[in-house]
Write a protein that holds these residues in place. Structure first.
Motif, PDB file in Angstrom:
ATOM      1  N   ARG A  35       0.795  -1.200  -0.024  1.00 42.24           N
ATOM      2  CA  ARG A  35       0.036   0.086   0.051  1.00 42.24           C
ATOM      3  C   ARG A  35       0.982   1.313  -0.079  1.00 42.24           C
ATOM      4  NH1 ARG A  35      -5.315  -1.101   2.055  1.00 42.24           N
ATOM      5  NH2 ARG A  35      -5.433   1.166   2.534  1.00 42.24           N
ATOM      6  N   LYS A  36       2.167   1.072   0.545  1.00 45.48           N
ATOM      7  CA  LYS A  36       3.066   2.132   0.389  1.00 45.48           C
ATOM      8  C   LYS A  36       3.951   2.279  -0.633  1.00 45.48           C
ATOM      9  CE  LYS A  36       6.193   4.876   3.388  1.00 45.48           C
ATOM     10  NZ  LYS A  36       6.571   5.124   4.862  1.00 45.48           N
ATOM     11  N   LYS A  37       3.793   3.157  -1.811  1.00 44.97           N
ATOM     12  CA  LYS A  37       4.678   3.105  -2.893  1.00 44.97           C
ATOM     13  C   LYS A  37       5.420   4.313  -3.022  1.00 44.97           C
ATOM     14  CE  LYS A  37       1.010   0.013  -5.307  1.00 44.97           C
ATOM     15  NZ  LYS A  37      -0.071  -0.002  -6.406  1.00 44.97           N
ATOM     16  N   ASP A  38       6.627   4.091  -3.174  1.00 43.93           N
ATOM     17  CA  ASP A  38       7.305   5.116  -3.360  1.00 43.93           C
ATOM     18  C   ASP A  38       7.306   6.315  -2.444  1.00 43.93           C
ATOM     19  OD1 ASP A  38       8.479   4.313  -6.018  1.00 43.93           O
ATOM     20  OD2 ASP A  38       6.550   4.989  -7.131  1.00 43.93           O
ATOM     21  N   GLY A  39       7.306   5.664  -1.194  1.00 46.39           N
ATOM     22  CA  GLY A  39       7.228   6.280  -0.035  1.00 46.39           C
ATOM     23  C   GLY A  39       5.734   7.215   0.336  1.00 46.39           C
ATOM     24  N   VAL A  40       4.659   6.565  -0.515  1.00 51.42           N
ATOM     25  CA  VAL A  40       3.479   7.507  -0.392  1.00 51.42           C
ATOM     26  C   VAL A  40       2.488   6.288  -0.123  1.00 51.42           C
ATOM     27  CG1 VAL A  40       1.631   8.651  -1.372  1.00 51.42           C
ATOM     28  CG2 VAL A  40       3.991   9.552  -1.545  1.00 51.42           C
ATOM     29  N   THR A  41       1.273   6.713   0.726  1.00 51.57           N
ATOM     30  CA  THR A  41       0.204   5.486   0.751  1.00 51.57           C
ATOM     31  C   THR A  41      -0.770   6.424   0.733  1.00 51.57           C
ATOM     32  OG1 THR A  41       1.354   4.369   2.773  1.00 51.57           O
ATOM     33  CG2 THR A  41      -0.945   3.915   2.450  1.00 51.57           C
ATOM     34  N   GLU A  42      -1.593   6.237  -0.570  1.00 52.15           N
ATOM     35  CA  GLU A  42      -2.587   7.051  -1.034  1.00 52.15           C
ATOM     36  C   GLU A  42      -4.003   6.799  -0.118  1.00 52.15           C
ATOM     37  OE1 GLU A  42      -3.575   6.744  -5.124  1.00 52.15           O
ATOM     38  OE2 GLU A  42      -1.440   7.241  -5.637  1.00 52.15           O
ATOM     39  N   GLU A  43      -4.015   5.739   0.362  1.00 50.92           N
ATOM     40  CA  GLU A  43      -5.265   5.373   1.026  1.00 50.92           C
ATOM     41  C   GLU A  43      -4.723   4.763   2.498  1.00 50.92           C
ATOM     42  OE1 GLU A  43      -9.259   2.512   1.430  1.00 50.92           O
ATOM     43  OE2 GLU A  43      -8.179   2.452  -0.378  1.00 50.92           O
ATOM     44  N   PRO A  44      -4.692   5.832   3.576  1.00 55.15           N
ATOM     45  CA  PRO A  44      -4.184   5.083   4.741  1.00 55.15           C
ATOM     46  C   PRO A  44      -4.892   3.876   5.237  1.00 55.15           C
ATOM     47  CG  PRO A  44      -4.915   7.509   4.969  1.00 55.15           C
ATOM     48  CD  PRO A  44      -5.441   7.043   3.548  1.00 55.15           C
ATOM     49  N   LEU A  45      -3.801   2.950   6.044  1.00 50.05           N
ATOM     50  CA  LEU A  45      -4.439   1.869   6.467  1.00 50.05           C
ATOM     51  C   LEU A  45      -5.221   1.988   7.975  1.00 50.05           C
ATOM     52  CD1 LEU A  45      -0.891   0.231   6.042  1.00 50.05           C
ATOM     53  CD2 LEU A  45      -3.040  -0.658   4.938  1.00 50.05           C
TER      54      LEU A  45
END
Length: 290
Positions: free
Chosen positions: A32-42
């Motif tokens: 869910r974390k891609k390139d340092g970013v998680t677009e939709e928080p867990l």
């Protein structure tokens, strides 16, 4: 959760029937974390019982069987007295009550600190006894070798840095961490060490917000905040705290409900009806057949 029900003939209770859905996996959480970013928080909440898991499961990505059950369920003064048996039994109940979330179980104090081998033996026991997908353990750089040892042997590990409740006797209380430069550097360094060791996610608890943000940016694994920052890759709360079961909670808790008052008022209504003999009524008793 599905709105259809199935009857448990042994208890006569109606249990919600899960909607068809594949359970999330540890790799999917990690991804869910891609390139340092998680677009939709867990989204993660604690769960200790099968029924609680049924109610929370559809809304969460992860369910944490936390050793906080020592205080919440058993009324213990801290998490220190929690046992392996407690954790295994409650985790098994949560697994049975869920179908969607990744179930993570805390390793109790004293079950993993001695050596990687001890940690593996106890982690394997917990996963086999419960069916949970992963374990969580506290500690940063000091636990990195253990995390790598478990991960390389097929046991996914969630890390936990900052305020670590199992170390309350060393820390001297439940104060926020990271206020000094030395402590802040240690928290970020601990998160990096766990990330490099293969932790699939890292809880950051009770840390001043700029340090929580710095740690989140410093690691490739998703971070899950509790008393940290909305900029973490996800959030977790103790469900009973969030629901308003307790009068006093940590300052980082937002009470989304007031279940304690609902329970107390309902019990008072029941007690009144028992005492004035209006309960049970005809609908709650078995009458002779006419």
């Amino acid at each position: 959760m599905s709105t259809t029900f199935q009857i448990d003939t042994s208890t006569s209770r109606a249990n919600p029937t899960p909607a068809p859905m594949k359970r999330l996996t540890v790799p999917r959480i990690r991804a869910r974390k891609k390139d340092g970013v998680t677009e939709e928080p867990l989204v993660m909440l604690t769960a200790y019982t099968a029924r609680q898991a049924q109610l929370l499961d559809a809304h969460c990505d992860l369910l944490l069987v936390g050793d906080s059950l020592g205080q919440v369920i058993y009324g213990l003064p801290s998490t220190i007295p929690v046992t392996m048996e407690m954790m295994a039994n409650h985790a098994a109940a949560v697994v049975r009550g869920s179908y969607h979330s990744v179930v993570v179980v805390d390793m109790p104090f004293g079950s993993y600190e001695q050596s990687p081998e001890q940690a593996f033996e106890n982690a394997a026991t917990l996963l086999k006894a419960s069916g949970a997908a992963a374990v969580k353990l506290e500690g940063g750089e000091a636990m990195a070798e253990t995390v790598a040892f478990l991960n390389s042997r097929g046991i996914p590990v969630m890390g936990h840095v900052g305020l670590t409740p199992q170390a309350v006797n060393v820390l001297g209380g439940y104060m926020a961490r990271g206020r000094s430069d030395t402590e802040a550097d240690k928290i970020v360094g601990d998160a990096k060490a766990l990330d490099e060791a293969g932790a699939f996610a890292i809880v950051i608890e009770g840390v001043v917000e700029p340090i929580a943000i710095e740690a989140t940016k410093a690691v490739t694994a998703p971070t899950i905040g509790i008393g940290a920052s909305a900029q973490c890759d996800g959030q977790v709360l103790v469900t009973e705290d969030m629901l308003g079961m307790f009068e006093r909670v940590p300052r980082f808790v937002k009470k989304y409900g007031d279940i304690a008052t609902v329970i107390s008022d309902t019990a008072a209504q029941y007690a009144g009806e028992v005492r004035d003999r209006s309960f049970p009524g005809e609908e709650q008793t078995y009458q002779p057949k006419k």
